[in-house]
Design a protein around this motif. Structure first.
Motif, PDB file in Angstrom:
ATOM      1  N   LEU A 130       0.755  -1.160  -0.093  1.00 27.85           N
ATOM      2  CA  LEU A 130       0.074   0.083   0.096  1.00 27.85           C
ATOM      3  C   LEU A 130       0.927   1.259  -0.013  1.00 27.85           C
ATOM      4  N   ALA A 131       2.005   1.273   0.616  1.00 25.48           N
ATOM      5  CA  ALA A 131       2.801   2.516   0.649  1.00 25.48           C
ATOM      6  C   ALA A 131       3.272   2.555  -0.469  1.00 25.48           C
ATOM      7  N   CYS A 132       3.871   1.554  -1.464  1.00 23.77           N
ATOM      8  CA  CYS A 132       4.394   1.653  -2.724  1.00 23.77           C
ATOM      9  C   CYS A 132       3.124   2.393  -3.646  1.00 23.77           C
ATOM     10  N   ALA A 133       1.970   1.698  -3.588  1.00 16.56           N
ATOM     11  CA  ALA A 133       0.961   2.361  -4.502  1.00 16.56           C
ATOM     12  C   ALA A 133       0.450   3.658  -4.380  1.00 16.56           C
ATOM     13  N   GLU A 134       0.728   3.980  -2.798  1.00 17.09           N
ATOM     14  CA  GLU A 134       0.256   5.644  -2.518  1.00 17.09           C
ATOM     15  C   GLU A 134       1.240   6.302  -3.034  1.00 17.09           C
ATOM     16  N   ALA A 135       2.828   6.181  -2.850  1.00 13.32           N
ATOM     17  CA  ALA A 135       3.538   6.827  -3.440  1.00 13.32           C
ATOM     18  C   ALA A 135       3.850   7.191  -4.782  1.00 13.32           C
ATOM     19  N   HIS A 136       3.214   6.013  -5.672  1.00 11.65           N
ATOM     20  CA  HIS A 136       3.177   6.059  -7.146  1.00 11.65           C
ATOM     21  C   HIS A 136       1.854   6.789  -7.472  1.00 11.65           C
ATOM     22  N   GLY A 137       0.900   7.216  -6.606  1.00  9.54           N
ATOM     23  CA  GLY A 137      -0.264   7.893  -7.250  1.00  9.54           C
ATOM     24  C   GLY A 137      -1.616   7.090  -7.512  1.00  9.54           C
ATOM     25  N   VAL A 138      -1.518   5.952  -6.588  1.00  6.68           N
ATOM     26  CA  VAL A 138      -2.927   4.995  -6.568  1.00  6.68           C
ATOM     27  C   VAL A 138      -3.778   5.154  -5.085  1.00  6.68           C
ATOM     28  N   SER A 139      -4.887   5.585  -5.525  1.00 11.25           N
ATOM     29  CA  SER A 139      -5.891   5.984  -4.319  1.00 11.25           C
ATOM     30  C   SER A 139      -6.953   5.117  -4.128  1.00 11.25           C
ATOM     31  N   PHE A 159      -6.390  -8.151   7.075  1.00  9.00           N
ATOM     32  CA  PHE A 159      -6.796  -7.087   5.946  1.00  9.00           C
ATOM     33  C   PHE A 159      -7.879  -6.325   6.719  1.00  9.00           C
ATOM     34  N   GLY A 160      -8.966  -6.650   7.747  1.00 14.47           N
ATOM     35  CA  GLY A 160      -9.520  -5.884   8.217  1.00 14.47           C
ATOM     36  C   GLY A 160      -8.691  -4.805   9.226  1.00 14.47           C
ATOM     37  N   GLU A 161      -7.855  -5.169   9.930  1.00 17.03           N
ATOM     38  CA  GLU A 161      -6.731  -4.173  10.423  1.00 17.03           C
ATOM     39  C   GLU A 161      -6.149  -3.299   9.591  1.00 17.03           C
ATOM     40  N   VAL A 162      -5.529  -3.970   8.466  1.00 14.14           N
ATOM     41  CA  VAL A 162      -5.079  -2.818   7.480  1.00 14.14           C
ATOM     42  C   VAL A 162      -5.908  -1.919   7.016  1.00 14.14           C
ATOM     43  N   SER A 163      -7.198  -2.291   6.662  1.00 15.68           N
ATOM     44  CA  SER A 163      -8.287  -1.355   6.033  1.00 15.68           C
ATOM     45  C   SER A 163      -8.686  -0.289   7.037  1.00 15.68           C
ATOM     46  N   VAL A 164      -8.636  -0.652   8.258  1.00 18.62           N
ATOM     47  CA  VAL A 164      -9.085   0.530   9.427  1.00 18.62           C
ATOM     48  C   VAL A 164      -7.384   1.345   9.410  1.00 18.62           C
ATOM     49  N   LYS A 167      -7.782   3.766   6.162  1.00 13.93           N
ATOM     50  CA  LYS A 167      -8.944   4.055   5.563  1.00 13.93           C
ATOM     51  C   LYS A 167      -8.959   5.719   4.877  1.00 13.93           C
ATOM     52  N   ASN A 168      -8.108   6.568   5.420  1.00 14.56           N
ATOM     53  CA  ASN A 168      -8.085   7.692   4.863  1.00 14.56           C
ATOM     54  C   ASN A 168      -6.758   7.951   3.853  1.00 14.56           C
ATOM     55  N   ARG A 169      -6.295   6.804   3.296  1.00 11.98           N
ATOM     56  CA  ARG A 169      -4.948   6.900   2.389  1.00 11.98           C
ATOM     57  C   ARG A 169      -5.529   6.047   1.242  1.00 11.98           C
ATOM     58  N   VAL A 170      -5.905   5.033   1.265  1.00 11.17           N
ATOM     59  CA  VAL A 170      -6.115   4.409   0.295  1.00 11.17           C
ATOM     60  C   VAL A 170      -7.408   3.601   0.267  1.00 11.17           C
ATOM     61  N   ALA A 171      -8.440   3.837  -0.806  1.00 10.86           N
ATOM     62  CA  ALA A 171      -9.714   2.971  -0.511  1.00 10.86           C
ATOM     63  C   ALA A 171      -9.426   1.545  -1.052  1.00 10.86           C
ATOM     64  N   LEU A 172      -9.957   0.720  -0.133  1.00  9.67           N
ATOM     65  CA  LEU A 172      -9.900  -0.633  -0.077  1.00  9.67           C
ATOM     66  C   LEU A 172     -11.045  -1.471  -0.458  1.00  9.67           C
ATOM     67  N   ARG A 430       1.111  18.103  -1.840  1.00 12.23           N
ATOM     68  CA  ARG A 430       1.826  17.182  -2.083  1.00 12.23           C
ATOM     69  C   ARG A 430       2.464  16.145  -1.311  1.00 12.23           C
ATOM     70  N   LEU A 431       2.213  14.901  -1.753  1.00 15.84           N
ATOM     71  CA  LEU A 431       2.450  13.672  -0.972  1.00 15.84           C
ATOM     72  C   LEU A 431       4.086  13.640  -0.646  1.00 15.84           C
ATOM     73  N   ALA A 432       4.601  13.684   0.680  1.00 15.92           N
ATOM     74  CA  ALA A 432       5.960  13.568   1.159  1.00 15.92           C
ATOM     75  C   ALA A 432       6.305  12.251   1.397  1.00 15.92           C
ATOM     76  N   GLY A 433       7.613  11.924   1.457  1.00 14.71           N
ATOM     77  CA  GLY A 433       8.162  10.535   1.799  1.00 14.71           C
ATOM     78  C   GLY A 433       8.481   9.670   0.951  1.00 14.71           C
ATOM     79  N   GLY A 434       7.920   9.643  -0.433  1.00 17.15           N
ATOM     80  CA  GLY A 434       8.574   8.938  -1.464  1.00 17.15           C
ATOM     81  C   GLY A 434       8.064   7.346  -0.928  1.00 17.15           C
ATOM     82  N   LEU A 435       8.988   6.416  -1.970  1.00 16.47           N
ATOM     83  CA  LEU A 435       8.858   4.979  -1.912  1.00 16.47           C
ATOM     84  C   LEU A 435       9.332   4.498  -0.639  1.00 16.47           C
ATOM     85  N   PRO A 436       8.691   3.456  -0.153  1.00 13.46           N
ATOM     86  CA  PRO A 436       9.098   2.771   1.154  1.00 13.46           C
ATOM     87  C   PRO A 436      10.554   1.905   0.711  1.00 13.46           C
ATOM     88  N   SER A 437      11.564   1.517   1.531  1.00 14.11           N
ATOM     89  CA  SER A 437      12.652   0.903   1.172  1.00 14.11           C
ATOM     90  C   SER A 437      12.344  -0.334   1.346  1.00 14.11           C
TER      91      SER A 437
END
Length: 455
Positions: A130-139, A159-164, A167-172, A430-437
């Motif tokens: 999800l962090a990769c997707a968000e950094a690339h511009g997937v919402s 998945f339920g935990e991750v969704s919570v 929830k304000n970053r990537v719609a799942l 602007r989204l900060a942080g970039g791609l996760p290592s």
């Protein structure tokens, strides 16, 4: 070319983005624009309070304190990945595919699932993806989750935990994925309840446990009817893995279309892959496309993964692309989307949850160019409509001011480079942080020898 000002996308003051270039497929409510040869148009986009206030032809937008002239750069909405596998992602190093084939992927994934798929491992890999997707511009992402009886409850809980958390970053959204023979037994009822509690979708793959798709299912109609009954009782949509093979004679897509109509589920079914459709003769293809259209089924093509898997044989160059006939389906009025599918797992050893990259490759693989037309719809409006998300995949008043801004002034420039210098904007900032290592993922990976862990 004028550079983007440093202050752009860093404040909350009202702003008009002037001379932004966007494919008209992303501009459903704008009139009076003149598309260029690529099917894109110049627009002024007014932003206030993190949302789009207005979209108008270039030169007609309101003058606001924070105006930014994009000088004709491509600006796209954040994109939608309607077919992913977040639970499988990033296991390729610890459990590689032994030969790169589809059956090899099934075997390796089953091994990894049995050994490692516990709460912490699942959550770590899902969140990395999800962090990769968000950094690339997937919402927005719809992910299929392996849901066999021995795995399903734990994966859906994770998945339920991750969704919570996201929830304000990537719609799942999530889909239950398991071989169709589970619908012969009582576990199917338990799984349907889990899916309903999570707000997911019923799904499956049209083969039996441990078998190849070409082996067939004598009771497929009965299994499909039970799947639809369980879905109908809980008001759940359906999303299936279909015909991911070159076995055109045993295509199950027409069976699914007939079952969709038989069970009154028109417009509520999505089918992914549908590879063997491309190997049918013209008359059979036309018949099956009509069935799909009449059933209101949406189709998702996964070009990068299916080119990787299909027609792979040792010592032999592949003879076909492994992707579904997108042009014929769209011409018949079938909604079609492109999606990313697997990422760094036995089904696809590469990828980075980047829908812009998926679109760029899809255009070339599927010949969606010369002209480009409305090809961009496959990565934005089409998957957003499949997921029922009006706030994603398009630039319209009232939607979040969430964009991808590129140093590209034409579609060929969008496609020619990876756009690694893109700016991702979420809710006007602007989204900060970039791609996760990879280090954050690999260092804690179970089963990895300490000497190979990243520092």
């Amino acid at each position: 070319m004028q550079s983007i000002p440093e202050h752009a996308f860093t404040t909350d003051r009202p702003t008009t983005l002037r001379r932004a270039r966007s494919p008209v497929a992303f501009l459903p409510e704008v009139v009076g624009v003149a598309p260029d040869r690529d099917g894109a148009a110049l627009v002024d986009i007014a932003i206030a309070d993190g949302r789009v206030a207005s979209v108008a032809p270039a030169g007609s937008g309101p003058a606001l304190p924070g105006d930014v002239d994009l000088g004709g750069r491509h600006l796209w909405p954040t994109l939608v990945d309607v077919h992913a596998h977040l639970d499988k992602g990033h296991i390729v190093e610890r459990t590689p595919n032994p030969d790169g084939t589809h059956f090899g992927a099934l075997t390796a994934t089953a091994e990894d699932r049995t050994r490692f798929w516990r709460r912490d491992d699942l959550i770590r890999r899902m969140e990395f993806g999800l962090a990769c997707a968000e950094a690339h511009g997937v919402s927005a992402i719809r992910t299929h989750l392996d849901s066999q009886e021995e795995q399903g409850p734990e994966t859906w809980a994770a998945f339920g935990e991750v969704s919570v958390a996201w929830k304000n970053r990537v719609a799942l959204q999530a889909v239950a994925l398991a071989p169709m023979d589970i619908f012969r037994g009582p576990y199917a009822e338990q799984l349907a309840d889990i899916v309903a509690e999570t707000g997911g979708l019923m799904g499956g793959v049209t083969r039996a446990t441990g078998s190849r798709i070409e082996d067939g299912l004598a009771d497929l109609d009965a299994l499909l009817d039970r799947l639809f009954a369980l879905a109908s009782d809980r008001d759940l949509d359906v999303d299936l893995h279909v015909d991911e093979t070159n076995y055109a004679a045993g295509a199950t897509l027409p069976d699914i279309a007939r079952a969709t109509i038989r069970n009154g589920y028109e417009g509520r079914v999505t089918c992914g892959h549908c590879c063997s459709l491309a190997l049918q003769d013209e008359a059979t293809l036309a018949e099956h496309v009509r069935l799909v259209r009449d059933a209101g089924i949406s189709i998702v093509t996964l070009p990068t993964v299916n080119m990787y898997l299909q027609d792979r044989q040792a010592g032999r160059t592949p003879r076909w692309r492994g992707v579904t006939p997108v042009t014929e389906l769209r011409a018949a009025g079938v909604r079609v989307a492109v999606a990313g599918d697997n990422c760094r797992d036995p089904f696809y050893a590469y990828g980075d949850h980047d829908m812009l990259d998926t679109f760029r490759q899809g255009v070339k693989i599927l010949h969606l160019d010369h002209p480009y037309g409305d090809a961009a719809a496959l990565a934005g409006p089409a998957p957003a409509a499949i997921m029922g998300l009006s706030d994603h995949g398009a630039i319209r008043p009232g939607a979040p001011a969430s964009f991808i801004v590129m140093n590209a002034w034409s579609m060929d420039q969008v496609l020619a480079r990876p756009q690694s210098d893109r700016i991702v904007v979420r809710n006007g900032r602007r989204l900060a942080g970039g791609l996760p290592s990879y280090a954050t993922l690999v260092a804690a990976e179970p089963g990895r020898p300490t000497e190979h862990a990243a520092a």
